[in-house]
Design a protein around this motif. Structure first.
Motif, PDB file in Angstrom:
ATOM      1  N   ASP A 153       4.282   5.286  -0.330  1.00 32.27           N
ATOM      2  CA  ASP A 153       2.997   5.320  -1.036  1.00 32.27           C
ATOM      3  C   ASP A 153       1.894   4.601  -0.263  1.00 32.27           C
ATOM      4  OD1 ASP A 153       4.031   6.832  -3.127  1.00 32.27           O
ATOM      5  OD2 ASP A 153       4.641   5.062  -4.267  1.00 32.27           O
ATOM      6  N   GLY A 154       1.629   5.103   0.913  1.00 34.27           N
ATOM      7  CA  GLY A 154       0.513   4.589   1.697  1.00 34.27           C
ATOM      8  C   GLY A 154       0.929   3.577   2.736  1.00 34.27           C
ATOM      9  N   GLU A 182      12.525   4.472  -7.501  1.00 37.10           N
ATOM     10  CA  GLU A 182      11.138   4.929  -7.601  1.00 37.10           C
ATOM     11  C   GLU A 182      11.020   6.391  -8.022  1.00 37.10           C
ATOM     12  OE1 GLU A 182       8.256   2.957  -7.214  1.00 37.10           O
ATOM     13  OE2 GLU A 182       9.873   1.486  -7.474  1.00 37.10           O
ATOM     14  N   CYS A 213       6.494   3.256   5.329  1.00 35.46           N
ATOM     15  CA  CYS A 213       6.094   2.705   4.041  1.00 35.46           C
ATOM     16  C   CYS A 213       6.122   3.796   2.980  1.00 35.46           C
ATOM     17  CB  CYS A 213       4.674   2.116   4.106  1.00 35.46           C
ATOM     18  SG  CYS A 213       4.538   0.600   5.079  1.00 35.46           S
ATOM     19  N   ARG A 229       5.454  11.245   0.257  1.00 37.50           N
ATOM     20  CA  ARG A 229       4.999   9.937  -0.213  1.00 37.50           C
ATOM     21  C   ARG A 229       5.294   8.828   0.800  1.00 37.50           C
ATOM     22  NH1 ARG A 229       6.931   8.992  -6.283  1.00 37.50           N
ATOM     23  NH2 ARG A 229       6.389   6.844  -5.671  1.00 37.50           N
ATOM     24  N   TYR A 230       5.906   9.185   1.903  1.00 36.34           N
ATOM     25  CA  TYR A 230       6.193   8.214   2.958  1.00 36.34           C
ATOM     26  C   TYR A 230       5.138   8.296   4.055  1.00 36.34           C
ATOM     27  CZ  TYR A 230      10.754   7.295   0.878  1.00 36.34           C
ATOM     28  OH  TYR A 230      11.764   6.922   0.019  1.00 36.34           O
ATOM     29  N   TRP A 231       4.776   7.136   4.574  1.00 36.25           N
ATOM     30  CA  TRP A 231       3.793   7.030   5.660  1.00 36.25           C
ATOM     31  C   TRP A 231       4.446   6.350   6.857  1.00 36.25           C
ATOM     32  CZ3 TRP A 231      -1.949   7.100   5.606  1.00 36.25           C
ATOM     33  CH2 TRP A 231      -2.456   7.845   4.529  1.00 36.25           C
ATOM     34  N   ARG A 248       0.079   0.623   3.217  1.00 29.31           N
ATOM     35  CA  ARG A 248       0.274  -0.743   2.701  1.00 29.31           C
ATOM     36  C   ARG A 248       0.988  -0.700   1.358  1.00 29.31           C
ATOM     37  NH1 ARG A 248      -4.679  -0.425   5.026  1.00 29.31           N
ATOM     38  NH2 ARG A 248      -5.087  -1.821   6.778  1.00 29.31           N
ATOM     39  N   GLY A 249       1.907   0.251   1.237  1.00 31.77           N
ATOM     40  CA  GLY A 249       2.639   0.407  -0.006  1.00 31.77           C
ATOM     41  C   GLY A 249       3.509  -0.795  -0.318  1.00 31.77           C
ATOM     42  N   ARG A 250       3.990  -0.820  -1.551  1.00 32.59           N
ATOM     43  CA  ARG A 250       4.801  -1.950  -2.005  1.00 32.59           C
ATOM     44  C   ARG A 250       6.066  -2.112  -1.185  1.00 32.59           C
ATOM     45  NH1 ARG A 250       7.550  -2.210  -8.037  1.00 32.59           N
ATOM     46  NH2 ARG A 250       8.720  -4.170  -7.755  1.00 32.59           N
TER      47      ARG A 250
END
Length: 361
Positions: free
Chosen positions: A350-351, A327, A348, A334-336, A353-355
């Motif tokens: 990118d949010g 990525e 996760c 960028r990690y949640w 509910r990231g991919r």
């Protein structure tokens, strides 16, 4: 000092600049130690250069354990300012700080909000007594109590903000129940600073800040400790359950990101890297379970991994590193992280509910 923090970009708001320019840090650190390139320098309030050292942007160590490990300090002001700015405080908010230490950070919060809205907790009675005396000398009288930080302090709950000035492997679930409806936790989890906002009665979630951090670990019977270097090397020198071979493990050679992800995956783990003629040897021990792995990276990049009770964790670690590499090597912001009331932690990219997402527990 406050002007320097503004120049660095650590202080952005007038309210916090006023607090840093007003609170006398020297009242909270009459004696301390500073680590330098030449060793550890010691200061007392009667030593030449003491006052200048107090107001430099340095971490001032105020107590060591019997083993020589630092267990209490006044954190470098730029990091304190960064965390306080990211608390997004508003007038009238109630705050709980975990880890009183010298009391300097409590004083900054008291200057910003008023003493009546600030509660601070530490498990060390001597530190609490000294902090109370210093706070009173500076003109502040917040609630400062002795207790286990992992349990929080229900007495003054609910809190709009909970600030942990200590390192965590996992966020204690008791903190979630002590937050107000829109409350926020700002804490050092693993090697990152994460800002978790309450989304419902069931969970909190939020992103890591771009800056890394590594505070002294929370001292609590409920928090597992990290193994020593000697213990890691002794354990990982044993016979494994199995050995796996890989052409490459992308990201393993990136020290910072692999450490960040490993600190979240193994909250009681420690990695030691040895450099030998046959390549770099990554020795990792989970202090809680005793599971370990030993990854040997040859000069041509091939990886041989010896595993003892850690096959599942190694698979997850390698997967997380692979995603990071594919990525575009994203930053930690960028990690949640999501923490629910059962204590489960989910990471996760990118949010929330990231991919890509991983259940850490």
């Amino acid at each position: 000092m406050a002007a320097e923090l503004v120049t660095k970009g650590s202080l952005r708001s007038p309210a916090w600049r006023h607090a840093f320019a007003t609170v006398p840090r020297h009242l909270f650190v009459p004696a301390f130690h500073v680590r330098t390139a030449k060793g550890t320098a010691s200061y007392t309030d009667e030593a030449p250069g003491w006052l200048e050292a107090v107001y430099r942007d340095d971490t001032l160590i105020t107590r060591f354990s019997d083993e020589g490990l630092a267990v209490s300090s006044s954190t470098e002001p730029s990091l304190m300012a960064l965390m306080l700015e990211n608390l997004q405080l508003e007038d009238g908010m109630r705050v709980l700080e975990i880890g009183t230490g010298t009391g300097y950070n409590v004083a900054l919060l008291s200057e910003r909000l008023g003493s009546g809205l600030v509660t601070s907790l530490d498990r060390d009675p001597d530190l609490v007594e000294q902090a109370r005396a210093a706070l009173a000398a500076a003109g502040y009288r917040p609630t400062v109590v002795i207790g286990d930080g992992a349990e929080g302090y229900p007495g003054n709950a609910p809190y709009d903000r909970l600030l942990a000035t200590c390192g965590l492997g996992r966020v204690p679930v008791s903190w979630l129940s002590q937050l107000s409806t829109d409350g926020m936790i700002l804490a050092n989890v693993g090697l990152g600073l994460v800002r978790l906002t309450r989304r419902s009665h069931q969970f909190v979630q939020g992103p890591f800040l771009p800056q890394a951090a590594g505070f002294m670990r929370l001292r609590s019977p409920l928090a597992s400790g990290v193994p020593t270097l000697d213990r890691v090397l002794a354990a990982t020198g044993g016979d494994p359950d199995e050995v796996q071979h890989f052409e490459d493990v992308p990201g393993l050679d990136d020290h910072f990101m692999s450490e960040f992800l490993l600190s979240l995956l193994l909250p009681s783990g420690l990695r030691v890297i040895r450099h030998e003629p046959g390549g770099a040897v990554h020795c990792v021990l989970d202090g809680a379970s005793g599971a370990w792995f030993r990854a040997i990276v040859s000069p041509d990049g091939q990886v041989s991994v010896a595993l003892k009770g850690s096959a599942q964790k190694w698979k997850l670690f390698a997967e997380m590193l692979g995603v990071w590499a594919r990525e575009g090597r994203p930053g930690i912001d960028r990690y949640w992280l999501t923490v629910d009331r059962s204590g489960e932690h989910r990471l996760c990219l990118d949010g929330p509910r990231g991919r890509y997402g991983w259940d850490l527990d």
